[in-house]
Write a protein that holds these residues in place. Structure first.
Motif, PDB file in Angstrom:
ATOM      1  N   LEU A 167       1.349  14.045  -8.351  1.00 54.01           N
ATOM      2  CA  LEU A 167       0.933  15.236  -7.465  1.00 54.01           C
ATOM      3  C   LEU A 167       0.719  16.558  -8.151  1.00 54.01           C
ATOM      4  O   LEU A 167       0.004  17.150  -8.011  1.00 54.01           O
ATOM      5  CB  LEU A 167       2.252  15.228  -6.421  1.00 54.01           C
ATOM      6  CG  LEU A 167       2.010  16.302  -5.280  1.00 54.01           C
ATOM      7  CD1 LEU A 167       0.662  15.487  -4.597  1.00 54.01           C
ATOM      8  CD2 LEU A 167       2.757  16.167  -4.359  1.00 54.01           C
ATOM      9  N   ASP A 168       1.540  16.732  -9.153  1.00 60.37           N
ATOM     10  CA  ASP A 168       1.448  18.049 -10.109  1.00 60.37           C
ATOM     11  C   ASP A 168       0.039  18.089 -10.630  1.00 60.37           C
ATOM     12  O   ASP A 168      -0.355  19.207 -10.824  1.00 60.37           O
ATOM     13  CB  ASP A 168       2.839  18.198 -11.120  1.00 60.37           C
ATOM     14  CG  ASP A 168       3.792  18.658 -10.468  1.00 60.37           C
ATOM     15  OD1 ASP A 168       3.973  19.036  -9.082  1.00 60.37           O
ATOM     16  OD2 ASP A 168       5.018  18.525 -11.215  1.00 60.37           O
ATOM     17  N   VAL A 177       1.611   9.584  -5.430  1.00 57.87           N
ATOM     18  CA  VAL A 177       2.054  11.016  -5.295  1.00 57.87           C
ATOM     19  C   VAL A 177       3.314  11.357  -5.925  1.00 57.87           C
ATOM     20  O   VAL A 177       3.274  12.544  -6.669  1.00 57.87           O
ATOM     21  CB  VAL A 177       2.697  11.003  -3.794  1.00 57.87           C
ATOM     22  CG1 VAL A 177       3.360  12.249  -3.280  1.00 57.87           C
ATOM     23  CG2 VAL A 177       1.505  10.556  -2.654  1.00 57.87           C
ATOM     24  N   ASP A 178       4.216  10.574  -6.046  1.00 60.78           N
ATOM     25  CA  ASP A 178       5.380  10.882  -7.042  1.00 60.78           C
ATOM     26  C   ASP A 178       5.066  11.027  -8.420  1.00 60.78           C
ATOM     27  O   ASP A 178       5.501  12.058  -9.410  1.00 60.78           O
ATOM     28  CB  ASP A 178       6.409   9.872  -7.016  1.00 60.78           C
ATOM     29  CG  ASP A 178       7.188   9.893  -6.029  1.00 60.78           C
ATOM     30  OD1 ASP A 178       7.118  10.569  -4.961  1.00 60.78           O
ATOM     31  OD2 ASP A 178       7.894   8.545  -5.458  1.00 60.78           O
ATOM     32  N   ILE A 201      -4.863  19.535  -1.898  1.00 52.29           N
ATOM     33  CA  ILE A 201      -3.902  18.535  -2.344  1.00 52.29           C
ATOM     34  C   ILE A 201      -4.060  17.423  -1.129  1.00 52.29           C
ATOM     35  O   ILE A 201      -4.117  15.946  -1.599  1.00 52.29           O
ATOM     36  CB  ILE A 201      -2.684  19.086  -2.432  1.00 52.29           C
ATOM     37  CG1 ILE A 201      -2.615  20.009  -3.776  1.00 52.29           C
ATOM     38  CG2 ILE A 201      -1.670  17.656  -2.786  1.00 52.29           C
ATOM     39  CD1 ILE A 201      -1.368  20.458  -4.064  1.00 52.29           C
ATOM     40  N   GLN A 202      -3.858  17.614  -0.056  1.00 54.08           N
ATOM     41  CA  GLN A 202      -3.830  16.615   1.287  1.00 54.08           C
ATOM     42  C   GLN A 202      -5.152  15.901   1.304  1.00 54.08           C
ATOM     43  O   GLN A 202      -5.432  14.864   1.339  1.00 54.08           O
ATOM     44  CB  GLN A 202      -3.597  17.285   2.383  1.00 54.08           C
ATOM     45  CG  GLN A 202      -2.030  17.492   2.450  1.00 54.08           C
ATOM     46  CD  GLN A 202      -1.801  17.827   4.130  1.00 54.08           C
ATOM     47  OE1 GLN A 202      -2.385  17.404   4.898  1.00 54.08           O
ATOM     48  NE2 GLN A 202      -0.706  18.748   4.354  1.00 54.08           N
ATOM     49  N   ARG A 238       0.815  -1.233  -0.042  1.00 48.64           N
ATOM     50  CA  ARG A 238      -0.199   0.041   0.061  1.00 48.64           C
ATOM     51  C   ARG A 238       0.970   1.143   0.169  1.00 48.64           C
ATOM     52  O   ARG A 238       0.785   2.108  -0.962  1.00 48.64           O
ATOM     53  CB  ARG A 238      -0.932   0.014   1.349  1.00 48.64           C
ATOM     54  CG  ARG A 238      -2.041  -0.842   1.147  1.00 48.64           C
ATOM     55  CD  ARG A 238      -2.847  -0.863   2.491  1.00 48.64           C
ATOM     56  NE  ARG A 238      -3.324   0.572   2.673  1.00 48.64           N
ATOM     57  CZ  ARG A 238      -4.506   0.973   2.179  1.00 48.64           C
ATOM     58  NH1 ARG A 238      -5.228   0.151   1.533  1.00 48.64           N
ATOM     59  NH2 ARG A 238      -5.048   2.227   2.052  1.00 48.64           N
ATOM     60  N   ASP A 239       1.882   1.320   1.025  1.00 51.84           N
ATOM     61  CA  ASP A 239       2.720   2.360   0.999  1.00 51.84           C
ATOM     62  C   ASP A 239       3.425   2.697  -0.385  1.00 51.84           C
ATOM     63  O   ASP A 239       3.677   3.735  -0.849  1.00 51.84           O
ATOM     64  CB  ASP A 239       3.853   2.025   2.149  1.00 51.84           C
ATOM     65  CG  ASP A 239       3.193   2.445   3.509  1.00 51.84           C
ATOM     66  OD1 ASP A 239       1.978   2.552   3.472  1.00 51.84           O
ATOM     67  OD2 ASP A 239       3.835   2.199   4.500  1.00 51.84           O
ATOM     68  N   ALA A 254      -5.991   7.714  -0.352  1.00 55.02           N
ATOM     69  CA  ALA A 254      -5.129   6.823   0.413  1.00 55.02           C
ATOM     70  C   ALA A 254      -6.495   5.913   1.025  1.00 55.02           C
ATOM     71  O   ALA A 254      -6.339   4.514   1.208  1.00 55.02           O
ATOM     72  CB  ALA A 254      -4.581   7.298   1.513  1.00 55.02           C
ATOM     73  N   ALA A 266      -2.571  18.894  -8.202  1.00 54.46           N
ATOM     74  CA  ALA A 266      -2.679  20.212  -7.867  1.00 54.46           C
ATOM     75  C   ALA A 266      -3.148  21.065  -9.218  1.00 54.46           C
ATOM     76  O   ALA A 266      -3.954  22.170  -9.044  1.00 54.46           O
ATOM     77  CB  ALA A 266      -1.087  20.664  -7.596  1.00 54.46           C
ATOM     78  N   LEU A 283      -5.373  13.578  -1.693  1.00 55.53           N
ATOM     79  CA  LEU A 283      -4.572  12.390  -1.512  1.00 55.53           C
ATOM     80  C   LEU A 283      -4.977  11.651  -0.187  1.00 55.53           C
ATOM     81  O   LEU A 283      -4.823  10.067  -0.460  1.00 55.53           O
ATOM     82  CB  LEU A 283      -3.202  12.696  -1.380  1.00 55.53           C
ATOM     83  CG  LEU A 283      -2.215  12.671  -2.712  1.00 55.53           C
ATOM     84  CD1 LEU A 283      -2.260  11.646  -3.352  1.00 55.53           C
ATOM     85  CD2 LEU A 283      -2.855  13.938  -3.709  1.00 55.53           C
ATOM     86  N   LEU A 299       1.122   3.993  -2.880  1.00 60.20           N
ATOM     87  CA  LEU A 299       0.451   5.330  -2.545  1.00 60.20           C
ATOM     88  C   LEU A 299       1.872   6.376  -3.118  1.00 60.20           C
ATOM     89  O   LEU A 299       1.398   7.318  -3.454  1.00 60.20           O
ATOM     90  CB  LEU A 299       0.315   5.249  -0.848  1.00 60.20           C
ATOM     91  CG  LEU A 299      -0.738   6.391  -0.579  1.00 60.20           C
ATOM     92  CD1 LEU A 299      -1.952   6.519  -1.580  1.00 60.20           C
ATOM     93  CD2 LEU A 299      -0.947   6.241   0.657  1.00 60.20           C
ATOM     94  N   ARG A 300       2.947   5.825  -2.650  1.00 62.58           N
ATOM     95  CA  ARG A 300       4.132   6.900  -2.907  1.00 62.58           C
ATOM     96  C   ARG A 300       4.207   7.095  -4.202  1.00 62.58           C
ATOM     97  O   ARG A 300       4.411   7.998  -4.952  1.00 62.58           O
ATOM     98  CB  ARG A 300       5.457   6.117  -2.364  1.00 62.58           C
ATOM     99  CG  ARG A 300       6.584   7.098  -2.724  1.00 62.58           C
ATOM    100  CD  ARG A 300       7.978   6.290  -2.097  1.00 62.58           C
ATOM    101  NE  ARG A 300       7.807   6.174  -0.701  1.00 62.58           N
ATOM    102  CZ  ARG A 300       8.322   7.092   0.077  1.00 62.58           C
ATOM    103  NH1 ARG A 300       8.393   8.411  -0.502  1.00 62.58           N
ATOM    104  NH2 ARG A 300       8.156   7.316   1.415  1.00 62.58           N
TER     105      ARG A 300
END
Lengths: 234, 214
Positions: free
Chosen positions: B54-55, B50-51, B75-76, B42-43, B83, B58, B79, B46-47
């Motif tokens: 993320l842009d 995000v990588d 944004i948070q 999962r981590d 999650a 936004a 995400l 998720l990472r």
């Protein structure tokens, strides 16, 4: 637009594409998700704002180090030694979670709380509950809200596992712990649905139905509401 | 139907009566061993999201009306929602899922702003004066304000299609699938959105930026 009619139009279209996230924001997001922040490879980063952010971050780190070293030296000289009780106390101090700007506020259904007092645990259950909630507490107590979400997820996973293992009373106790520990939970709705389920499975169907009704009333358009509504219709 | 004790089986089930601990299956979802992800998986996923995205998150939020000051929060929020629903995301469908969540989050943020009466007025802010020099076209902050002004005045349905097509470079087919509307509707909305966008930009040029543009 395939053929922008003016410079302004073209500039506006370019502006719409030119949005990127600073390193600080990325780091904050990773923290909120309970993930370790790793530096991005420069080659994978596009856009000036990130480079500006990275430079700013580097400058901040240098400044922080410059301030921290003299302070540390002063503390080493001036501060009285901590005794072991103080150290343990500091470690066990409840986590002070920063105000979660994006946390869902007050989502928990404030229906009857009486049923929680009806939950009694066998001694072995209490031990297990303590063991299962420990990781959540540990991660929740890290500074600056790091892993706060991960801690919440872990706490709810523990409750869900107990529920699936046929131990609804233990699950209810874990959910009580969750409510106590997270004053502004982000997963309050999930917790409430779990609680309704646990109450039903433990035979407290009246309490479950009351909470379910309150849930539907308070969150008529929520993602989880359809499930709860179907339950009420049974 | 009961959960598999091995996996993180999630069954939101409720008893029909006190003696029969059976629950309507549709109340929950069952994760099989294949779909249950370990914490590490999962981590990692998720990472990776995000990588990679993320842009984009936004950008979608910003172009959907989230203000600069709210952007980090939203944004948070996006995400965190992702999650929470990570298990629902089909591999390969992350981008589409993220955009849908981001659009919902942005809509919520706009409603909140409207309730707080933080919506700006119909007038272009005085600071937006393009008459002075064409160099302002390269002033990102200034142009962003202008774009916000234009996008805020577009019909929401049209704006969504327009921004996804123009800024996210999605195909009409992808937009149609994501928005659950016919492809012809997407084409129609895009055509109307372009007209609306161009009209608003022309208003800007005539009313406040007559020296700019050609």
């Amino acid at each position: 637009l395939q053929q922008p009619s003016s410079l302004l139009e073209r500039a506006l279209l370019e502006t719409g594409v030119d949005v990127s996230v600073s390193a600080a924001t990325r780091s904050a997001v990773l923290d909120a998700l309970g993930l370790e922040s790793k530096p991005l490879a420069v080659a994978s980063v596009r856009g000036l704002p990130f480079r500006r952010g990275a430079i700013l971050l580097a400058a901040l780190v240098v400044s922080a180090v410059a301030v921290a070293i003299p302070m540390a030296q002063r503390v080493r000289v001036d501060a009285p030694p901590l005794n072991s009780t103080e150290v343990v106390g500091a470690r066990l101090k409840p986590s002070v979670r920063p105000e979660s700007r994006s946390a869902a506020r007050g989502d928990a259904v404030d229906a009857e709380g009486a049923e929680t007092s009806e939950t009694s645990l066998a001694r072995t259950d209490i031990t297990r509950v303590a063991d299962e909630s420990a990781p959540a507490r540990a991660s929740g107590s890290r500074g600056a809200g790091r892993n706060a979400l991960a801690a919440e997820i872990a706490a709810l996973d523990a409750a869900r596992n107990r529920l699936n293992a046929g131990e609804p009373q233990t699950a209810l106790t874990l959910l009580d712990n969750y409510t106590r520990e997270f004053s502004k939970p982000r997963l309050a709705l999930e917790a409430e649905v779990l609680r309704i389920d646990a109450l039903s499975r433990s035979g407290q169907t009246d309490a479950a139905r009351r909470r379910a009704a309150a849930f539907v009333r308070n969150h008529p358009k929520g993602v989880l509401t359809a499930r709860v509504r179907r339950y009420l219709e049974q | 139907m009961r959960a598999d004790a091995e996996g993180q089986l999630v069954i939101i089930q409720f008893p029909v009566d006190r003696t029969q601990h059976r629950f309507p299956q549709e109340l929950g979802r069952v994760k099989t061993q294949e779909t249950v992800m370990s914490s590490r998986q999962r981590d990692a996923r998720l990472r990776s999201i995000v990588d990679e995205h993320l842009d984009m998150v936004a950008r979608v939020l910003r172009n959907a009306g989230v203000s600069e000051s709210q952007l980090d929060d939203e944004i948070q929020r996006t995400l965190i929602t992702v999650a929470r629903r990570l298990d629902d995301i089909r591999p390969g469908a992350e981008k589409s899922f993220l955009i849908q969540i981001a659009l919902r989050v942005a809509a919520h943020a706009r409603r909140t702003m409207a309730r707080r009466k933080e919506v700006d007025s119909d007038e272009i802010p005085e600071s937006l004066d393009l008459d002075r020099s064409p160099e302002q076209l390269t002033d990102q902050k200034h142009m962003r304000q202008l774009l916000d002004w234009v996008l805020a005045r577009m019909d929401e349905d049209l704006r969504i299609v327009f921004t996804l097509y123009e800024f996210e470079e999605m195909s009409m087919l992808d937009i149609a699938q994501m928005q659950s509307i016919p492809q012809g509707t997407v084409a129609s909305r895009l055509r109307r959105a372009r007209v609306q966008f161009r009209t608003l930009v022309t208003d800007l040029e005539h009313g406040h930026a007559s020296q700019v543009g050609s």
